[in-house]
Scaffold this motif. Structure first.
Motif, PDB file in Angstrom:
ATOM      1  N   UNK A  35      25.316  41.266  86.640  1.00  0.00           N
ATOM      2  CA  UNK A  35      25.065  40.399  85.495  1.00  0.00           C
ATOM      3  C   UNK A  35      25.851  40.897  84.283  1.00  0.00           C
ATOM      4  N   UNK A  38      25.121  41.951  76.985  1.00  0.00           N
ATOM      5  CA  UNK A  38      25.507  42.846  75.902  1.00  0.00           C
ATOM      6  C   UNK A  38      25.680  44.279  76.399  1.00  0.00           C
ATOM      7  N   UNK A  40      26.910  48.353  74.752  1.00  0.00           N
ATOM      8  CA  UNK A  40      27.134  49.129  73.522  1.00  0.00           C
ATOM      9  C   UNK A  40      27.968  50.362  73.850  1.00  0.00           C
ATOM     10  N   UNK A  56      24.924  49.069  79.058  1.00  0.00           N
ATOM     11  CA  UNK A  56      24.008  47.995  78.691  1.00  0.00           C
ATOM     12  C   UNK A  56      22.782  48.606  78.002  1.00  0.00           C
ATOM     13  N   UNK A  57      22.275  47.949  76.975  1.00  0.00           N
ATOM     14  CA  UNK A  57      21.128  48.507  76.249  1.00  0.00           C
ATOM     15  C   UNK A  57      19.930  48.803  77.147  1.00  0.00           C
ATOM     16  N   UNK A  58      19.760  48.051  78.219  1.00  0.00           N
ATOM     17  CA  UNK A  58      18.563  48.245  79.045  1.00  0.00           C
ATOM     18  C   UNK A  58      18.619  49.489  79.930  1.00  0.00           C
ATOM     19  N   UNK A  96      10.724  62.312  78.000  1.00  0.00           N
ATOM     20  CA  UNK A  96      10.866  61.656  79.304  1.00  0.00           C
ATOM     21  C   UNK A  96      12.111  60.769  79.251  1.00  0.00           C
ATOM     22  N   UNK A  99      11.668  57.015  79.638  1.00  0.00           N
ATOM     23  CA  UNK A  99      11.094  56.245  78.531  1.00  0.00           C
ATOM     24  C   UNK A  99      12.059  56.179  77.350  1.00  0.00           C
ATOM     25  N   UNK A 104      19.681  54.847  72.750  1.00  0.00           N
ATOM     26  CA  UNK A 104      18.934  55.546  71.708  1.00  0.00           C
ATOM     27  C   UNK A 104      19.407  56.995  71.552  1.00  0.00           C
TER      28      UNK A 104
ATOM     29  N   UNK B   1      14.650  45.563  84.860  1.00  0.00           N
ATOM     30  CA  UNK B   1      14.540  45.264  83.430  1.00  0.00           C
ATOM     31  C   UNK B   1      15.669  44.327  83.009  1.00  0.00           C
ATOM     32  N   UNK B   3      18.391  42.611  80.722  1.00  0.00           N
ATOM     33  CA  UNK B   3      19.208  43.175  79.647  1.00  0.00           C
ATOM     34  C   UNK B   3      18.888  42.482  78.317  1.00  0.00           C
ATOM     35  N   UNK B   4      19.247  43.127  77.234  1.00  0.00           N
ATOM     36  CA  UNK B   4      18.993  42.574  75.908  1.00  0.00           C
ATOM     37  C   UNK B   4      20.043  43.104  74.952  1.00  0.00           C
ATOM     38  N   UNK B   5      20.176  42.428  73.846  1.00  0.00           N
ATOM     39  CA  UNK B   5      21.065  42.895  72.788  1.00  0.00           C
ATOM     40  C   UNK B   5      20.348  43.997  72.017  1.00  0.00           C
ATOM     41  N   UNK B   6      21.114  44.854  71.393  1.00  0.00           N
ATOM     42  CA  UNK B   6      20.534  46.035  70.739  1.00  0.00           C
ATOM     43  C   UNK B   6      21.202  46.269  69.399  1.00  0.00           C
ATOM     44  N   UNK B  26      11.953  48.562  68.388  1.00  0.00           N
ATOM     45  CA  UNK B  26      11.719  49.740  69.224  1.00  0.00           C
ATOM     46  C   UNK B  26      11.820  50.968  68.338  1.00  0.00           C
ATOM     47  N   UNK B  27      10.952  51.948  68.585  1.00  0.00           N
ATOM     48  CA  UNK B  27      11.073  53.235  67.886  1.00  0.00           C
ATOM     49  C   UNK B  27      11.146  54.300  68.971  1.00  0.00           C
ATOM     50  N   UNK B  28       9.987  54.861  69.373  1.00  0.00           N
ATOM     51  CA  UNK B  28      10.013  55.813  70.488  1.00  0.00           C
ATOM     52  C   UNK B  28      10.357  55.111  71.793  1.00  0.00           C
ATOM     53  N   UNK B  29       9.759  53.946  71.988  1.00  0.00           N
ATOM     54  CA  UNK B  29      10.028  53.157  73.189  1.00  0.00           C
ATOM     55  C   UNK B  29       9.171  53.532  74.380  1.00  0.00           C
ATOM     56  N   UNK B  30       8.235  54.492  74.204  1.00  0.00           N
ATOM     57  CA  UNK B  30       7.473  54.982  75.353  1.00  0.00           C
ATOM     58  C   UNK B  30       6.567  53.914  75.953  1.00  0.00           C
ATOM     59  N   UNK B  33       9.320  50.234  76.894  1.00  0.00           N
ATOM     60  CA  UNK B  33      10.124  50.213  78.115  1.00  0.00           C
ATOM     61  C   UNK B  33       9.275  49.817  79.326  1.00  0.00           C
ATOM     62  N   UNK B  34       8.014  50.238  79.315  1.00  0.00           N
ATOM     63  CA  UNK B  34       7.150  49.836  80.427  1.00  0.00           C
ATOM     64  C   UNK B  34       6.792  48.353  80.356  1.00  0.00           C
ATOM     65  N   UNK B  37       9.731  46.667  81.927  1.00  0.00           N
ATOM     66  CA  UNK B  37       9.766  46.826  83.383  1.00  0.00           C
ATOM     67  C   UNK B  37       8.773  45.900  84.070  1.00  0.00           C
ATOM     68  N   UNK B 101       5.909  62.985  75.900  1.00  0.00           N
ATOM     69  CA  UNK B 101       5.739  61.624  75.374  1.00  0.00           C
ATOM     70  C   UNK B 101       5.455  61.693  73.872  1.00  0.00           C
TER      71      UNK B 101
END
Lengths: 193, 333
Positions: A35, A38, A40, A56-58, A96, A99, A104, B1, B3-6, B26-30, B33-34, B37, B101
């Motif tokens: 696919x 976007x 980065x 990809x960002x994901x 982790x 996560x 980032x 997951x 995809x997305x723009x960032x 998003x900050x920590x994303x902990x 992200x789940x 998913x 975490x």
């Protein structure tokens, strides 16, 4: 002759090319992918080596390390923050990698198990895990060791209760916890003295 | 997951485009992200607010503690001033999740985590009903396995509880949450940030979907915690594993003791409702009483009389009364 660290350094340039070409060709997920979407630009240091590419960002840091950089020492267990086997250091703090998005980590320094100790000179924590037989199947061990290095650096390896609490983010389903706790305390003592 | 723009936000203004669905922060994303998913969320764009300068500050003024939304749970939990003057919050942070975490998870995002209900936390497409995931599909926990679910505030549409630890401590401390948007800043009592299913339904909102009073485009930027001289606090978390586990029941207590008697008490329960559950009536009855188990436990037990346990979670009444009693006795010690 090759140390763990040197192996890492040798792998990264190849990984760079892979990162760029894979994304330009379009990628479905961190592993293969079809696919487009976007992406980065990404720059970070991994085990002291500069890494640049597009992602990809994901894509999680975990998948980026394992599938793009072929640094497979960092394990994928639960992939949801429940087991800790993917633990790495980001700017020296344990986190982790499942996560964390790779994007980032722009501009950050990541240390994986490949960046801790070498075959000629094991890190004190690695030696202590061997001395105390602190594993059975070994799958959680890279995460345990990275986490233990941070746990000691944070000053939390003071006694067995504190180690148990501050190592609780790393699950060992072989239940080597008494040996892991002993290894962390032993390594902490040796690193101090 | 998917995809997305960032985008990386340079300032908080860059985050006001979030709508909680197509565009998310998003900050920590902990937690986020789940969600991605599992298919709980699938945004087109994610705005990373994690790098906004100054938003992780923990500061003390004379009578107040202010905490920026990007402060991590470990930063708060190990902060000397927080440990001394708001021990309940430090303890709640350090009893949450795991060390690694907590190095990522922020206090802004933590309170917005979603329920741990197993029917909710499954990969899409769900093989069972969940009104939070697929509106109108029913609540599988209502008649199914509900030992970890609500004893207050639920409706037939949803019986989920809110699992955050720091949120319970902030509620007991009478903290305020500071919210920013294009319209400016506003504050809300932390205890009013979340909605029970009953409150959502009463407000004409979807009982299962409406979880907070945040509006699209609003971002949590921090907390203000009032500090009162002589107050002491404690957090008790009851769980099936000693560490790195969600609460069955949690209790946060803040007390002031004068001449051996309770002069003021605040008690909030966690994991019993979709919001921190303050025991206001019991708090009033505790004033003037000695902070001993024998005296406190019956008052707190009586304070739970209006609970509505489900088929499998009646145990939470005794556990909540016990945890709250321990929290008061420990805080007063």
């Amino acid at each position: 002759m090759a140390t763990v660290r040197n192996e890492t350094a040798q792998r990264v340039p190849e990984a760079d090319r892979f990162v760029s070409s894979a994304v330009r060709g379009g990628s479905n997920d961190a592993r293969s992918g079809a696919e487009t979407g976007p992406s980065r630009k990404l720059h970070m240091k991994v085990n002291g080596v500069s890494v640049a590419g597009e992602v990809q960002p994901r894509v999680t840091l975990l998948d980026f390390l394992r599938e793009r950089l072929q640094l497979t020492g960092t394990k994928k267990g639960c992939n949801e923050g429940a087991c800790g086997t993917c633990t790495v250091l980001i700017d020296g703090e344990r986190m982790n990698s499942c996560l964390t998005l790779a994007v980032q980590c722009e501009g950050r320094e990541v240390t994986t198990i490949e960046g801790i100790g070498s075959l000629e000179q094991l890190h004190a924590v690695q030696q202590a895990f061997i001395d105390h037989d602190a594993f059975q199947c070994g799958y959680c061990t890279p995460g345990q060791i990275v986490s233990a290095v941070a746990c000691i650096a944070e000053g939390h390896a003071t006694d067995a209760a504190s180690v148990s609490e501050w190592m609780s983010g790393n699950i060992c389903r072989c239940a080597a916890y008494p040996q892991i706790t002993a290894a962390v305390l032993d390594a902490a003592a040796k690193m101090k003295g | 997951m998917r995809n997305f723009d960032y985008d990386l936000a340079q300032g908080i203004d860059d985050a006001f485009a979030i709508d909680g669905a197509r565009t998310m922060a998003i900050a920590g994303g902990t937690e986020l992200l789940n969600w991605f998913r599992l298919g709980v969320a699938a945004p087109d764009k994610v705005i990373d607010i994690g790098g906004i300068a100054g938003l992780n500050a923990i500061e003390r003024t004379d009578d107040r503690l202010t905490i920026g939304a990007l402060a991590t749970l470990n930063q708060i939990g190990e902060h000397a001033f927080v440990r001394e003057h708001a021990a309940v919050l430090a303890d709640a942070c350090l009893k949450a999740a795991s060390p690694q975490i907590r190095n990522r998870a922020t206090i802004g995002g933590n309170v917005l985590q979603k329920t741990r209900c197993a029917y909710f936390r499954a990969e899409a497409p769900l093989p069972w009903g969940c009104n939070k995931r697929v509106p109108g599909s029913g609540c599988s926990a209502r008649e199914g396995l509900n030992e970890r679910h609500a004893i207050f505030g639920w409706t037939d549409a949803c019986v989920a509880v809110q699992p955050s630890d720091p949120l319970v401590a902030l509620a007991a401390l009478d903290a305020e949450v500071e919210i920013a948007s294009r319209a400016g800043h506003r504050t809300l009592a932390v205890a009013d940030l979340h909605l029970t299913q009953q409150e959502a339904a009463s407000a004409g909102l979807d009982a299962a979907l409406a979880e907070t009073r945040l509006k699209p485009g609003e971002v949590i930027v921090g907390y203000r915690v009032p500090l009162h001289a002589g107050e002491r606090s404690a957090y008790v978390k009851v769980r099936e594993r000693a560490s790195y586990e969600y609460a069955l029941v949690a209790a946060a207590a803040v007390v002031a003791i004068e001449h051996g008697r309770i002069a003021r008490a605040a008690v909030a329960l966690g994991s019993v409702a979709q919001k921190p559950w303050r025991l206001h009536a019991a708090e009033a009855r505790l004033v003037g009483q000695p902070p001993t188990r024998d005296v406190v436990f019956p008052i707190l037990t009586a304070g739970l009389a209006d609970a509505r346990p489900l088929a499998h979670n009646g145990y939470k009444l005794a556990m909540a009364a016990g945890a709250a009693t321990r929290a008061i006795v420990e805080a007063a010690a």
